[in-house]
Design a protein around this motif. Structure first.
Motif, PDB file in Angstrom:
ATOM      1  N   UNK A  97       0.511  -1.325   0.106  1.00 21.27           N
ATOM      2  CA  UNK A  97       0.206   0.018  -0.240  1.00 21.27           C
ATOM      3  C   UNK A  97       0.986   1.433  -0.217  1.00 21.27           C
ATOM      4  N   UNK A  98       1.793   1.435   0.373  1.00 22.31           N
ATOM      5  CA  UNK A  98       2.076   2.605   1.223  1.00 22.31           C
ATOM      6  C   UNK A  98       3.662   2.727  -0.367  1.00 22.31           C
ATOM      7  N   UNK A  99       4.265   1.656  -0.678  1.00 22.72           N
ATOM      8  CA  UNK A  99       4.579   1.330  -2.053  1.00 22.72           C
ATOM      9  C   UNK A  99       4.285   1.797  -3.065  1.00 22.72           C
ATOM     10  N   UNK A 100       2.827   1.814  -3.523  1.00 25.11           N
ATOM     11  CA  UNK A 100       1.991   2.383  -4.474  1.00 25.11           C
ATOM     12  C   UNK A 100       2.076   3.357  -4.484  1.00 25.11           C
ATOM     13  N   UNK A 101       1.494   3.759  -3.202  1.00 25.71           N
ATOM     14  CA  UNK A 101       1.462   5.688  -2.560  1.00 25.71           C
ATOM     15  C   UNK A 101       3.084   6.392  -3.437  1.00 25.71           C
ATOM     16  N   UNK A 102       4.035   5.880  -2.622  1.00 25.05           N
ATOM     17  CA  UNK A 102       5.165   6.261  -2.682  1.00 25.05           C
ATOM     18  C   UNK A 102       5.428   6.498  -4.160  1.00 25.05           C
ATOM     19  N   UNK A 108       5.162  11.175 -10.307  1.00 21.68           N
ATOM     20  CA  UNK A 108       3.914  12.512 -10.459  1.00 21.68           C
ATOM     21  C   UNK A 108       5.449  13.618 -10.629  1.00 21.68           C
ATOM     22  N   UNK A 109       6.195  13.626  -9.264  1.00 21.66           N
ATOM     23  CA  UNK A 109       6.804  14.352  -8.980  1.00 21.66           C
ATOM     24  C   UNK A 109       7.797  14.904 -10.036  1.00 21.66           C
ATOM     25  N   UNK A 110       8.186  13.687 -10.768  1.00 21.69           N
ATOM     26  CA  UNK A 110       9.171  13.962 -11.666  1.00 21.69           C
ATOM     27  C   UNK A 110       8.695  13.272 -13.233  1.00 21.69           C
ATOM     28  N   UNK A 111       7.248  13.462 -13.415  1.00 22.86           N
ATOM     29  CA  UNK A 111       6.688  13.593 -14.544  1.00 22.86           C
ATOM     30  C   UNK A 111       6.468  14.775 -15.217  1.00 22.86           C
ATOM     31  N   UNK A 112       6.262  15.399 -16.413  1.00 22.51           N
ATOM     32  CA  UNK A 112       6.492  16.744 -16.960  1.00 22.51           C
ATOM     33  C   UNK A 112       5.115  16.960 -17.011  1.00 22.51           C
ATOM     34  N   UNK A 113       3.958  17.621 -16.537  1.00 26.07           N
ATOM     35  CA  UNK A 113       2.774  17.281 -16.214  1.00 26.07           C
ATOM     36  C   UNK A 113       2.356  18.885 -15.360  1.00 26.07           C
ATOM     37  N   UNK A 122      -3.781  12.593  -8.688  1.00 28.36           N
ATOM     38  CA  UNK A 122      -3.181  12.354  -6.817  1.00 28.36           C
ATOM     39  C   UNK A 122      -4.642  11.352  -6.283  1.00 28.36           C
ATOM     40  N   UNK A 123      -5.656  12.978  -6.379  1.00 28.82           N
ATOM     41  CA  UNK A 123      -6.704  13.090  -6.481  1.00 28.82           C
ATOM     42  C   UNK A 123      -7.711  11.577  -6.470  1.00 28.82           C
ATOM     43  N   UNK A 124      -7.569  11.695  -7.566  1.00 28.44           N
ATOM     44  CA  UNK A 124      -8.763  10.392  -8.386  1.00 28.44           C
ATOM     45  C   UNK A 124      -7.892   9.431  -7.922  1.00 28.44           C
ATOM     46  N   UNK A 125      -6.763   8.504  -7.581  1.00 24.34           N
ATOM     47  CA  UNK A 125      -6.038   7.943  -7.054  1.00 24.34           C
ATOM     48  C   UNK A 125      -6.021   7.638  -5.640  1.00 24.34           C
ATOM     49  N   UNK A 126      -6.388   8.545  -4.833  1.00 19.93           N
ATOM     50  CA  UNK A 126      -6.695   8.291  -3.288  1.00 19.93           C
ATOM     51  C   UNK A 126      -8.310   8.172  -3.284  1.00 19.93           C
ATOM     52  N   UNK A 127      -9.183   9.265  -3.795  1.00 19.83           N
ATOM     53  CA  UNK A 127     -10.502   8.575  -3.896  1.00 19.83           C
ATOM     54  C   UNK A 127     -10.485   6.876  -4.174  1.00 19.83           C
ATOM     55  N   UNK A 128      -9.829   6.720  -4.672  1.00 20.80           N
ATOM     56  CA  UNK A 128     -10.065   4.956  -5.834  1.00 20.80           C
ATOM     57  C   UNK A 128      -9.539   4.270  -4.481  1.00 20.80           C
ATOM     58  N   UNK A 129      -8.481   4.581  -3.917  1.00 17.15           N
ATOM     59  CA  UNK A 129      -7.938   3.352  -2.757  1.00 17.15           C
ATOM     60  C   UNK A 129      -9.237   3.680  -1.460  1.00 17.15           C
ATOM     61  N   UNK A 130      -9.160   4.865  -0.913  1.00 16.75           N
ATOM     62  CA  UNK A 130     -10.415   5.151   0.048  1.00 16.75           C
ATOM     63  C   UNK A 130     -11.584   4.174  -0.033  1.00 16.75           C
ATOM     64  N   UNK A 131     -12.323   4.177  -1.447  1.00 17.65           N
ATOM     65  CA  UNK A 131     -13.706   3.972  -1.630  1.00 17.65           C
ATOM     66  C   UNK A 131     -13.105   2.275  -1.859  1.00 17.65           C
ATOM     67  N   UNK A 132     -12.169   1.849  -2.139  1.00 19.28           N
ATOM     68  CA  UNK A 132     -11.797   0.204  -2.387  1.00 19.28           C
ATOM     69  C   UNK A 132     -11.865  -1.181  -1.174  1.00 19.28           C
ATOM     70  N   UNK A 133     -11.507   0.203   0.040  1.00 16.71           N
ATOM     71  CA  UNK A 133     -11.883  -0.110   0.992  1.00 16.71           C
ATOM     72  C   UNK A 133     -13.278  -0.135   1.910  1.00 16.71           C
ATOM     73  N   UNK A 134     -13.816   1.192   1.770  1.00 19.85           N
ATOM     74  CA  UNK A 134     -14.886   0.683   1.895  1.00 19.85           C
ATOM     75  C   UNK A 134     -16.100   0.104   1.166  1.00 19.85           C
ATOM     76  N   UNK A 135     -14.743  -0.356   0.157  1.00 20.30           N
ATOM     77  CA  UNK A 135     -16.234  -1.490  -0.635  1.00 20.30           C
ATOM     78  C   UNK A 135     -16.317  -2.454   0.454  1.00 20.30           C
ATOM     79  N   UNK A 136     -14.629  -3.564   0.434  1.00 18.10           N
ATOM     80  CA  UNK A 136     -14.726  -4.212   0.882  1.00 18.10           C
ATOM     81  C   UNK A 136     -15.099  -4.289   1.721  1.00 18.10           C
TER      82      UNK A 136
END
Length: 152
Positions: A97-102, A108-113, A122-136
């Motif tokens: 879990x921590x590795x995926x976030x890191x 993203x830090x190194x991306x040319x975005x 970042x926000x859609x990723x974290x929303x997905x992780x939190x929601x997956x926990x809630x669904x489970x």
């Protein structure tokens, strides 16, 4: 007589019908959040002007993160219910879990975005992780309550 004793004596009896089962509204909200986070993240990747290997990296991190948080939730719940969970599996689940976030953060830090794009991922990723926990959790709670009703 003490004030708290008077309160306890005159306290109205409340009958609770709560059985621990999540409400349909919470179950629905959890699924909507999960689908919204995942679909938004994937639409963002689809429309991104990055190389295909970069898109694959970010998509793999999403899948890795979703699997790892579900694994953490299951491990925590299993321990809570007295089911055997090895410390190794529990530790690997948290590490993943921590590795995926890191990994997402480094990517993203190194991306040319633009900063707004980085924030979106970042926000859609974290929303997905939190929601997956809630669904489970909801899935596990519903199954547990139904099993209790069938057993007794």
């Amino acid at each position: 007589m003490e004030t708290h004793e008077i309160f306890e004596k005159n306290k109205p009896e409340v009958k609770s019908t709560f059985d621990g089962k999540p409400t349909p509204a919470f179950i629905s909200a959890s699924w909507v959040a999960l689908i919204t986070g995942m679909v938004s993240y994937c639409i963002g990747l689809w429309n991104a002007t990055m190389e295909l290997n970069e898109k694959g990296y970010y998509f793999t991190i999403l899948l890795f993160g979703l699997f790892s948080v579900i694994s953490v939730q299951k491990s925590v719940r299993d321990k809570q219910e007295g089911l055997a969970v090895t410390d190794l599996y529990y530790g690997i689940s948290w590490f993943a879990t921590l590795a995926s976030i890191v990994l997402l953060t480094i990517g993203l830090w190194n991306a040319d975005l633009w900063l707004s794009e980085k924030g979106f991922y970042a926000m859609s990723f974290l929303l997905s992780l939190f929601a997956a926990i809630a669904v489970q959790k909801n899935t596990r709670d519903v199954k547990f309550i139904e099993q209790q009703k069938n057993d007794g």
